[in-house]
Design a protein around this motif. Structure first.
Motif, PDB file in Angstrom:
ATOM      1  N   ASN A 258     -14.808  15.700  -1.506  1.00  0.00           N
ATOM      2  CA  ASN A 258     -16.151  16.177  -1.179  1.00  0.00           C
ATOM      3  C   ASN A 258     -17.125  15.911  -2.322  1.00  0.00           C
ATOM      4  O   ASN A 258     -18.249  15.446  -2.108  1.00  0.00           O
ATOM      5  CB  ASN A 258     -16.104  17.675  -0.858  1.00  0.00           C
ATOM      6  N   VAL A 259     -16.692  16.191  -3.549  1.00  0.00           N
ATOM      7  CA  VAL A 259     -17.566  16.020  -4.719  1.00  0.00           C
ATOM      8  C   VAL A 259     -17.878  14.549  -4.960  1.00  0.00           C
ATOM      9  O   VAL A 259     -19.022  14.166  -5.227  1.00  0.00           O
ATOM     10  CB  VAL A 259     -16.913  16.649  -5.968  1.00  0.00           C
ATOM     11  N   PHE A 260     -16.867  13.680  -4.861  1.00  0.00           N
ATOM     12  CA  PHE A 260     -17.058  12.263  -5.160  1.00  0.00           C
ATOM     13  C   PHE A 260     -17.496  11.444  -3.950  1.00  0.00           C
ATOM     14  O   PHE A 260     -18.064  10.360  -4.114  1.00  0.00           O
ATOM     15  CB  PHE A 260     -15.762  11.665  -5.723  1.00  0.00           C
ATOM     16  N   TYR A 396      -8.276  13.310 -10.310  1.00  0.00           N
ATOM     17  CA  TYR A 396      -9.632  13.473 -10.843  1.00  0.00           C
ATOM     18  C   TYR A 396      -9.975  12.353 -11.827  1.00  0.00           C
ATOM     19  O   TYR A 396     -11.076  11.771 -11.776  1.00  0.00           O
ATOM     20  CB  TYR A 396      -9.773  14.834 -11.528  1.00  0.00           C
ATOM     21  N   LEU A 397      -9.046  12.054 -12.728  1.00  0.00           N
ATOM     22  CA  LEU A 397      -9.292  11.008 -13.724  1.00  0.00           C
ATOM     23  C   LEU A 397      -9.495   9.651 -13.056  1.00  0.00           C
ATOM     24  O   LEU A 397     -10.377   8.864 -13.455  1.00  0.00           O
ATOM     25  CB  LEU A 397      -8.122  10.942 -14.709  1.00  0.00           C
ATOM     26  N   LEU A 398      -8.705   9.373 -12.019  1.00  0.00           N
ATOM     27  CA  LEU A 398      -8.836   8.099 -11.313  1.00  0.00           C
ATOM     28  C   LEU A 398     -10.187   7.993 -10.604  1.00  0.00           C
ATOM     29  O   LEU A 398     -10.856   6.948 -10.666  1.00  0.00           O
ATOM     30  CB  LEU A 398      -7.693   7.936 -10.312  1.00  0.00           C
ATOM     31  N   LEU A 399     -10.601   9.074  -9.923  1.00  0.00           N
ATOM     32  CA  LEU A 399     -11.887   9.058  -9.227  1.00  0.00           C
ATOM     33  C   LEU A 399     -13.039   8.983 -10.217  1.00  0.00           C
ATOM     34  O   LEU A 399     -14.032   8.278  -9.985  1.00  0.00           O
ATOM     35  CB  LEU A 399     -12.029  10.299  -8.343  1.00  0.00           C
ATOM     36  N   ASP A 400     -12.925   9.702 -11.306  1.00  0.00           N
ATOM     37  CA  ASP A 400     -13.974   9.685 -12.331  1.00  0.00           C
ATOM     38  C   ASP A 400     -14.098   8.298 -12.962  1.00  0.00           C
ATOM     39  O   ASP A 400     -15.182   7.889 -13.385  1.00  0.00           O
ATOM     40  CB  ASP A 400     -13.657  10.731 -13.405  1.00  0.00           C
ATOM     41  N   TYR A 401     -12.981   7.591 -13.002  1.00  0.00           N
ATOM     42  CA  TYR A 401     -12.973   6.242 -13.568  1.00  0.00           C
ATOM     43  C   TYR A 401     -13.564   5.229 -12.584  1.00  0.00           C
ATOM     44  O   TYR A 401     -13.902   4.119 -12.957  1.00  0.00           O
ATOM     45  CB  TYR A 401     -11.532   5.846 -13.918  1.00  0.00           C
ATOM     46  N   GLY A 402     -13.704   5.623 -11.314  1.00  0.00           N
ATOM     47  CA  GLY A 402     -14.302   4.742 -10.322  1.00  0.00           C
ATOM     48  C   GLY A 402     -13.335   4.171  -9.309  1.00  0.00           C
ATOM     49  O   GLY A 402     -13.709   3.320  -8.490  1.00  0.00           O
ATOM     50  N   ILE A 403     -12.084   4.632  -9.330  1.00  0.00           N
ATOM     51  CA  ILE A 403     -11.096   4.174  -8.357  1.00  0.00           C
ATOM     52  C   ILE A 403     -11.455   4.718  -6.965  1.00  0.00           C
ATOM     53  O   ILE A 403     -12.055   5.779  -6.830  1.00  0.00           O
ATOM     54  CB  ILE A 403      -9.673   4.635  -8.758  1.00  0.00           C
ATOM     55  N   LEU A 405     -11.439   6.431  -3.240  1.00  0.00           N
ATOM     56  CA  LEU A 405     -11.030   7.783  -2.861  1.00  0.00           C
ATOM     57  C   LEU A 405      -9.586   7.858  -2.380  1.00  0.00           C
ATOM     58  O   LEU A 405      -8.920   8.881  -2.536  1.00  0.00           O
ATOM     59  CB  LEU A 405     -11.947   8.313  -1.749  1.00  0.00           C
ATOM     60  N   ILE A 406      -9.095   6.763  -1.812  1.00  0.00           N
ATOM     61  CA  ILE A 406      -7.728   6.766  -1.269  1.00  0.00           C
ATOM     62  C   ILE A 406      -6.685   6.978  -2.357  1.00  0.00           C
ATOM     63  O   ILE A 406      -5.524   7.292  -2.071  1.00  0.00           O
ATOM     64  CB  ILE A 406      -7.466   5.436  -0.515  1.00  0.00           C
ATOM     65  N   ALA A 407      -7.096   6.855  -3.617  1.00  0.00           N
ATOM     66  CA  ALA A 407      -6.164   7.042  -4.738  1.00  0.00           C
ATOM     67  C   ALA A 407      -5.545   8.434  -4.737  1.00  0.00           C
ATOM     68  O   ALA A 407      -4.400   8.611  -5.170  1.00  0.00           O
ATOM     69  CB  ALA A 407      -6.880   6.793  -6.063  1.00  0.00           C
ATOM     70  N   VAL A 408      -6.276   9.440  -4.243  1.00  0.00           N
ATOM     71  CA  VAL A 408      -5.740  10.806  -4.254  1.00  0.00           C
ATOM     72  C   VAL A 408      -4.496  10.914  -3.364  1.00  0.00           C
ATOM     73  O   VAL A 408      -3.559  11.657  -3.677  1.00  0.00           O
ATOM     74  CB  VAL A 408      -6.804  11.841  -3.816  1.00  0.00           C
ATOM     75  N   PHE A 409      -4.471  10.154  -2.272  1.00  0.00           N
ATOM     76  CA  PHE A 409      -3.309  10.174  -1.380  1.00  0.00           C
ATOM     77  C   PHE A 409      -2.125   9.426  -1.998  1.00  0.00           C
ATOM     78  O   PHE A 409      -0.975   9.838  -1.849  1.00  0.00           O
ATOM     79  CB  PHE A 409      -3.664   9.547  -0.033  1.00  0.00           C
ATOM     80  N   VAL A 410      -2.424   8.328  -2.697  1.00  0.00           N
ATOM     81  CA  VAL A 410      -1.364   7.558  -3.343  1.00  0.00           C
ATOM     82  C   VAL A 410      -0.677   8.409  -4.409  1.00  0.00           C
ATOM     83  O   VAL A 410       0.559   8.433  -4.510  1.00  0.00           O
ATOM     84  CB  VAL A 410      -1.931   6.272  -3.976  1.00  0.00           C
ATOM     85  N   VAL A 411      -1.460   9.137  -5.188  1.00  0.00           N
ATOM     86  CA  VAL A 411      -0.900  10.011  -6.223  1.00  0.00           C
ATOM     87  C   VAL A 411      -0.048  11.106  -5.598  1.00  0.00           C
ATOM     88  O   VAL A 411       1.045  11.425  -6.078  1.00  0.00           O
ATOM     89  CB  VAL A 411      -2.027  10.628  -7.084  1.00  0.00           C
ATOM     90  N   ARG A 412      -0.526  11.679  -4.490  1.00  0.00           N
ATOM     91  CA  ARG A 412       0.221  12.757  -3.827  1.00  0.00           C
ATOM     92  C   ARG A 412       1.568  12.259  -3.315  1.00  0.00           C
ATOM     93  O   ARG A 412       2.591  12.937  -3.456  1.00  0.00           O
ATOM     94  CB  ARG A 412      -0.598  13.327  -2.669  1.00  0.00           C
ATOM     95  N   ILE A 413       1.579  11.072  -2.719  1.00  0.00           N
ATOM     96  CA  ILE A 413       2.826  10.513  -2.199  1.00  0.00           C
ATOM     97  C   ILE A 413       3.818  10.244  -3.326  1.00  0.00           C
ATOM     98  O   ILE A 413       5.023  10.523  -3.199  1.00  0.00           O
ATOM     99  CB  ILE A 413       2.544   9.230  -1.398  1.00  0.00           C
ATOM    100  N   PHE A 414       3.325   9.720  -4.434  1.00  0.00           N
ATOM    101  CA  PHE A 414       4.206   9.463  -5.582  1.00  0.00           C
ATOM    102  C   PHE A 414       4.858  10.759  -6.063  1.00  0.00           C
ATOM    103  O   PHE A 414       6.073  10.804  -6.329  1.00  0.00           O
ATOM    104  CB  PHE A 414       3.404   8.820  -6.725  1.00  0.00           C
ATOM    105  N   CYS A 415       4.068  11.824  -6.163  1.00  0.00           N
ATOM    106  CA  CYS A 415       4.606  13.115  -6.606  1.00  0.00           C
ATOM    107  C   CYS A 415       5.600  13.676  -5.582  1.00  0.00           C
ATOM    108  O   CYS A 415       6.585  14.312  -5.956  1.00  0.00           O
ATOM    109  CB  CYS A 415       3.471  14.102  -6.840  1.00  0.00           C
TER     110      CYS A 415
END
Length: 508
Positions: A258-260, A396-403, A405-415
Motif C-alpha cells: 500500500n505504501v509503495f 522493505y529494503l528491496l522495495l526501498d531500493y526500487g525492486i 512489488l512482487i519481490a515481497v512474495f518471492v521473499v515470503r516463499i523463500f522463507c
C-alpha cells in the motif's frame, strides 16, 4: 462420542469428499463474489476494505495461535474419554478467549488506529469511512475469537457435515449482502462492512446453538482451573510467535504494498489473497480430515499410523494443489480477464506467484499439526517465527531500493521453504518420522509441478491458434504429465494396483 476411535480410510475419504464438495461450492460463490465486490465497491473502496481490514487481521494472529492449542487439548480430552475433563478444558479455553478478546480490543484501538490514520495511504475524503470499516473489522474479529472454542469442538468431534453446510450458508449470505448495497449508494463501503459483521454474528450464534445441543460436554461450567489456564496459555504463547510472524509478514506486506504501490496495488494484493485462500481451502479439506486423527494417533501411542497419516496428508494435499495450479499458472492472464471485468494493475503477477506459496503450505502444514500434537513446540515455534519475521525487513529494503512489488512474495516463499525444511528435520528428532521419505515426496511434487508448467507454456508460445483452444490443450497436457509422474513415482505398488483394479471395475 468420547474416546479414541480410529477413523477408517474410507470414512476419512468420505469426510474429505464432503469437505471438497463444500469447497467447490464456496469457491464458485467466492469467485463470483470477488467479481461483484470489485464492481460494486470499485477499486478504491475495495483497496481500502482490503488494507484496513488487514490491520484488524494482524491482531487476529492471537486467536489462530490459541486455536491450535484449543483443538489439541480438546482432542486429547476426547481420547481420555472423560466428559468432565472435556467440560473443564472447554470452559478454560473460553476463559482464555475472553481475555484474548480484551487484549485485541486494547491493541486494536491504539496501535491499529494509529496505523489506519497515519500510515496507510488513501484519499483524505475516505478517512471517516476507513475508520468505520476498521471498527466493524474489529467487531468481526472479536466475534470470531469467541467462537473458536466451538469450531474447535466441531472439528475435534469430526462433525464435518455441519462444518460444510454452515460454511456454504455463510458464503451465500456474504454474497447476498452485495445486492443490498443499493440501499446506501453513497456509503457502499460502510454498509458492506456492517452487513459483513452481521453475517459473522449469525455464524457465531448458530455454531454455539449446534454445539450446545449436539455435544453434551460443550458446556461452560463454573470452574477456574488456574493450572490448566496457565498450561494452555503457555502452550499458546509459543504458538503466538509463529502465528504472529506469519500474520505480521502477510499483513506487513499488505502495508508495504500500500505504501509503495498505493490503493490499486492493495486491491491487487486483496485479489491475490483470495486466490491463495481458495487454494489453501482445497488442501485444508484434506488436512482438516487428517488433523484430529494425527493428534489422536499420537495421544494413543500409535506412532506408525501417526507417521503414515502425516505423509499421506502431505502427499494428497500437494497433489491436489498441483492439479488445480497447473491450468491457473499456464493460463493466468486469460483466467484473470474472464474472472474480472477490469483487471487491476499487478493483479495477474500477484495471483500467479501466490499459487507457489499455497503449494509450499500444502507440504508444510501437516508437519506443524504433528509437532503441536507432540507438544514440544517452544524451540520449533521460535525458530520458524524468525524465518517469517525476517522476511518483512528484507522486503522493505528491496522495495526501498526500487525492486518490483512482487519481490515481497518471492521473499515470503523463500522463507516458507526454509521453515518447511527445518520443520521436517525437527519432527524427525522428536518422533520416528520418515523425513527422507517426506523430502523425496516434496522433490517429486515440485518436479511434477515444474514439468506440468514448463512444457504447456512452451506449447502455448510456439503454437498460435485460438486462445481458448490452446488454453484447454495446454492445460490437459500439463495435467496428463503431472498424473503420469505421480502415478509412476509417487504411489506405492499396492496403491497403483488398487487404482488399476478400481478403473477396470468401472469399465466393465
Amino acid at each position: 462420542m468420547m474416546g479414541y476411535n480410529i477413523t477408517s480410510k474410507s470414512q476419512m475419504a468420505k469426510n474429505s469428499l464432503l469437505l471438497y464438495i463444500r469447497t467447490f461450492i464456496t469457491i464458485i460463490i467466492s469467485i463470483y463474489a470477488s467479481r461483484i465486490t470489485l464492481l460494486k465497491l470499485g477499486e478504491d473502496d475495495f483497496g481500502i476494505f482490503t488494507a484496513v481490514g488487514g490491520i484488524a487481521i494482524i491482531f487476529g494472529f492471537l486467536g489462530s495461535s490459541f486455536f491450535s492449542a484449543t483443538q489439541r487439548y480438546l482432542t486429547m480430552a476426547i481420547v481420555s474419554n472423560k466428559p468432565d475433563e472435556y467440560k473443564k478444558v472447554f470452559t478454560t479455553t473460553i476463559q482464555c478467549y475472553i481475555v484474548l478478546s480484551l487484549l485485541v480490543l486494547i491493541f486494536g484501538e491504539t496501535v491499529g488506529l494509529y496505523i489506519v490514520n497515519y500510515i496507510l495511504n488513501f484519499s483524505p475524503d475516505k478517512t471517516i469511512a476507513a475508520n468505520i470499516v476498521y471498527q466493524f473489522s474489529l467487531i468481526t474479529l472479536v466475534l470470531g475469537l469467541t467462537n473458536l472454542p466451538y469450531k474447535a469442538s466441531i472439528i475435534a468431534h469430526e462433525k464435518y457435515s455441519y462444518y460444510a453446510y454452515i460454511d456454504v450458508i455463510i458464503k451465500i449470505l456474504r454474497l447476498l449482502i452485495l445486492f443490498l448495497l443499493f440501499l446506501a449508494p453513497n456509503q457502499k463501503l460502510i454498509l458492506y462492512s456492517g452487513l459483513y459483521t452481521l453475517v459473522s454474528l449469525f455464524n457465531n450464534i448458530i455454531d454455539k446453538i449446534y454445539c450446545y445441543f449436539r455435544f453434551p460436554e460443550c458446556r461452560f461450567i463454573k470452574v477456574w482451573d488456574k493450572q490448566m489456564f496457565l498450561e494452555i496459555t503457555k502452550f499458546s504463547t509459543y504458538s503466538i510467535f509463529q502465528k504472529s510472524a506469519e500474520t505480521v509478514s502477510n499483513q506487513g506486506n499488505n502495508i508495504l504494498i500500500n505504501v509503495f504501490g498505493g490503493i490499486i496495488a492493495s486491491a491487487s494484493f486483496g485479489l491475490a489473497n483470495q486466490v491463495w485462500g481458495t487454494l489453501i481451502s482445497f488442501f485444508m479439506n484434506v488436512q482438516t480430515a487428517f488433523s484430529p486423527q494425527i493428534t489422536k494417533s499420537y495421544g494413543a501411542g500409535d506412532l506408525k499410523r501417526f507417521n503414515n497419516l502425516i505423509l499421506n496428508s502431505c502427499k494428497i494435499s500437494s497433489y491436489l494443489v498441483i492439479f488445480l495450479s497447473i491450468p491457473l499458472i499456464v493460463n493466468m492472464p486469460l483466467v484473470m480477464s474472464i474472472w474480472l471485468t477490469d483487471v487491476p494493475q499487478y493483479a495477474t503477477d500477484f495471483c500467479l506467484i501466490v499459487v507457489f506459496s499455497a503449494f509450499i503450505g500444502a507440504l508444510s502444514n501437516p508437519l506443524s499439526t504433528a509437532i503441536i500434537a507432540v507438544g514440544k513446540i517452544k524451540r520449533y515455534q521460535i525458530i520458524t517465527s524468525l524465518f517469517y519475521f525476517i522476511s518483512l525487513p528484507i522486503s522493505y529494503l528491496l522495495l526501498d531500493y526500487g525492486i518490483a512489488l512482487i519481490a515481497v512474495f518471492v521473499v515470503r516463499i523463500f522463507c516458507q521453504v526454509v521453515a518447511m525444511i527445518y520443520s521436517g528435520l525437527y519432527l524427525a528428532r522428536l518422533t520416528p518420522f520418515e523425513s527422507k521419505h517426506y523430502f523425496f515426496d516434496c522433490c517429486l511434487s515440485s518436479l511434477s509441478l515444474i514439468i506440468g508448467i514448463v512444457i504447456p507454456r512452451f506449447i502455448q508460445l510456439n503454437i498460435h491458434i485460438n486462445e481458448y483452444l490452446i488454453a484447454i490443450i495446454s492445460s490437459l497436457i500439463g495435467e496428463i504429465l503431472f498424473i503420469s509422474i505421480i502415478f509412476k513415482f509417487g504411489l506405492s505398488t499396492i496403491q497403483r494396483t488398487r487404482i488399476k483394479l478400481f478403473i477396470l471395475s468401472k469399465l466393465k
